[in-house]
Design a protein around this motif. Structure first.
Motif, PDB file in Angstrom:
ATOM      1  N   ALA A 240       0.619   8.555  -6.286  1.00  0.00           N
ATOM      2  CA  ALA A 240       0.831  10.004  -6.178  1.00  0.00           C
ATOM      3  C   ALA A 240       1.683  10.508  -7.338  1.00  0.00           C
ATOM      4  O   ALA A 240       1.385  11.543  -7.960  1.00  0.00           O
ATOM      5  N   LYS A 241       2.759   9.752  -7.618  1.00  0.00           N
ATOM      6  CA  LYS A 241       3.620  10.159  -8.747  1.00  0.00           C
ATOM      7  C   LYS A 241       2.853  10.098 -10.062  1.00  0.00           C
ATOM      8  O   LYS A 241       2.981  10.972 -10.927  1.00  0.00           O
ATOM      9  N   HIS A 242       2.021   9.037 -10.194  1.00  0.00           N
ATOM     10  CA  HIS A 242       1.239   8.905 -11.421  1.00  0.00           C
ATOM     11  C   HIS A 242       0.245  10.050 -11.552  1.00  0.00           C
ATOM     12  O   HIS A 242       0.049  10.593 -12.651  1.00  0.00           O
TER      13      HIS A 242
ATOM     14  N   GLU B  94      -1.925  16.416 -18.259  1.00  0.00           N
ATOM     15  CA  GLU B  94      -3.215  17.038 -18.555  1.00  0.00           C
ATOM     16  C   GLU B  94      -3.056  18.542 -18.768  1.00  0.00           C
ATOM     17  O   GLU B  94      -3.653  19.123 -19.687  1.00  0.00           O
ATOM     18  N   ALA B  95      -2.228  19.172 -17.901  1.00  0.00           N
ATOM     19  CA  ALA B  95      -1.998  20.614 -18.056  1.00  0.00           C
ATOM     20  C   ALA B  95      -1.329  20.907 -19.404  1.00  0.00           C
ATOM     21  O   ALA B  95      -1.688  21.864 -20.102  1.00  0.00           O
ATOM     22  N   ARG B  96      -0.339  20.056 -19.759  1.00  0.00           N
ATOM     23  CA  ARG B  96       0.336  20.260 -21.044  1.00  0.00           C
ATOM     24  C   ARG B  96      -0.635  20.087 -22.202  1.00  0.00           C
ATOM     25  O   ARG B  96      -0.655  20.876 -23.159  1.00  0.00           O
ATOM     26  N   LEU B  97      -1.476  19.032 -22.102  1.00  0.00           N
ATOM     27  CA  LEU B  97      -2.448  18.795 -23.168  1.00  0.00           C
ATOM     28  C   LEU B  97      -3.470  19.920 -23.253  1.00  0.00           C
ATOM     29  O   LEU B  97      -3.881  20.325 -24.353  1.00  0.00           O
ATOM     30  N   ARG B  98      -3.908  20.407 -22.055  1.00  0.00           N
ATOM     31  CA  ARG B  98      -4.865  21.520 -22.067  1.00  0.00           C
ATOM     32  C   ARG B  98      -4.248  22.752 -22.736  1.00  0.00           C
ATOM     33  O   ARG B  98      -4.909  23.458 -23.512  1.00  0.00           O
ATOM     34  N   LYS B  99      -2.972  23.006 -22.408  1.00  0.00           N
ATOM     35  CA  LYS B  99      -2.297  24.155 -23.029  1.00  0.00           C
ATOM     36  C   LYS B  99      -2.179  23.962 -24.542  1.00  0.00           C
ATOM     37  O   LYS B  99      -2.396  24.892 -25.329  1.00  0.00           O
ATOM     38  N   GLU B 100      -1.816  22.735 -24.949  1.00  0.00           N
ATOM     39  CA  GLU B 100      -1.726  22.463 -26.382  1.00  0.00           C
ATOM     40  C   GLU B 100      -3.084  22.622 -27.053  1.00  0.00           C
ATOM     41  O   GLU B 100      -3.181  23.138 -28.176  1.00  0.00           O
TER      42      GLU B 100
ATOM     43  N   GLU C 205       0.828  -1.201   0.000  1.00  0.00           N
ATOM     44  CA  GLU C 205       0.000   0.000   0.000  1.00  0.00           C
ATOM     45  C   GLU C 205       0.867   1.258   0.000  1.00  0.00           C
ATOM     46  O   GLU C 205       0.562   2.241  -0.678  1.00  0.00           O
ATOM     47  N   THR C 206       1.963   1.203   0.790  1.00  0.00           N
ATOM     48  CA  THR C 206       2.861   2.362   0.814  1.00  0.00           C
ATOM     49  C   THR C 206       3.473   2.613  -0.569  1.00  0.00           C
ATOM     50  O   THR C 206       3.505   3.742  -1.078  1.00  0.00           O
ATOM     51  N   GLU C 207       3.969   1.512  -1.166  1.00  0.00           N
ATOM     52  CA  GLU C 207       4.565   1.653  -2.504  1.00  0.00           C
ATOM     53  C   GLU C 207       3.526   2.102  -3.523  1.00  0.00           C
ATOM     54  O   GLU C 207       3.792   2.961  -4.374  1.00  0.00           O
ATOM     55  N   TYR C 208       2.301   1.519  -3.409  1.00  0.00           N
ATOM     56  CA  TYR C 208       1.242   1.880  -4.354  1.00  0.00           C
ATOM     57  C   TYR C 208       0.844   3.342  -4.193  1.00  0.00           C
ATOM     58  O   TYR C 208       0.609   4.048  -5.178  1.00  0.00           O
TER      59      TYR C 208
END
Length: 229
Positions: free
Chosen positions: A66-68, A76-82, A58-61
């Protein structure tokens, strides 16, 4: 390099019972306890309970999740900007396309006007060319007649002048012939006059010489010096 060992979930009760068995055998001074304790010590760090494995997972997940999520948020921010950039470019392209279509229509209208003007100009040019050709032919005919008359006049004047020059040349040759004859006659007369004067001078000289000789003979001779009486 030490080979990595596979980790397997083992019940906690099994581990506790093995440890109790090892302690009892050790107290009984059973040699098997040595081997059992060695096995427990060797594989002890690799033996994990199901709860511990779940907690680690669970800790690793959670970390991976979080990283994912962060990666997804950045993506998503990059795609929204594009998407926003593409929308802006699309709006600009649409505006440019509308302006281009408007410009094309204007150019088509201008082209149609130019084609109509060109057709009218061709008709006018064909009429003008016919008129110019007629005027050119008439002008060339007039010029040809004028040049022809001028050439004929020049030829007539040249023939008349040539005849006059021939007449004057013949007269000059006749005058030269007459003067030549007169000069020859005068030269002959002068030569005869010169010869006559020369002969007269010779005769005069002879008369003077004869007179002098006669005078010398007529003079008395002088007596000789120192003669006796």
């Amino acid at each position: 390099m030490e080979k990595e060992k596979a980790i397997q979930c083992v019940p906690v009760e099994l581990i506790d019972r093995l440890k109790a068995l090892a302690a009892r055998l050790w107290s009984e001074k059973n040699p098997v306890s040595v081997h059992l304790n060695a096995v427990l010590e060797e594989f002890g760090p690799d033996l994990k309970s199901l709860g511990q494995i779940i907690n680690d997972y669970e800790t690793e997940y959670a970390g991976r999740a979080a990283k994912h999520r962060e990666d997804c948020a950045r993506g998503e921010a990059r795609l929204r900007k594009e998407i926003e950039d593409l929308k802006a470019r699309l709006a600009g392209s649409e505006a440019a396309r509308a302006e281009a279509l408007k410009r094309i229509e204007e150019l088509r209208a201008a082209l149609s006007e130019r084609e109509d003007a060109l057709g009218a100009l061709k008709v006018k040019t064909s009429e003008t060319e016919g008129d110019l050709n007629s005027r050119y032919v008439a002008k060339m005919q007039e010029l040809y007649e004028k040049v022809n008359r001028k050439e004929l006049d020049m030829l007539a004047r040249w023939e008349e002048k040539n005849k006059s020059l021939e007449t004057r040349s013949q007269e000059f040759e006749a005058q030269q012939a007459t003067r030549g004859k007169q000069l020859k006659l005068r030269e002959r007369a002068l030569e005869e006059e010169f010869n006559a004067r020369k002969a007269e001078l010779i005769r005069t000289f002879d008369r003077i010489r004869e007179g002098l000789e006669a005078r010398e003979r007529a003079l008395p001779q002088a007596p000789a010096k120192g003669g006796g009486l």
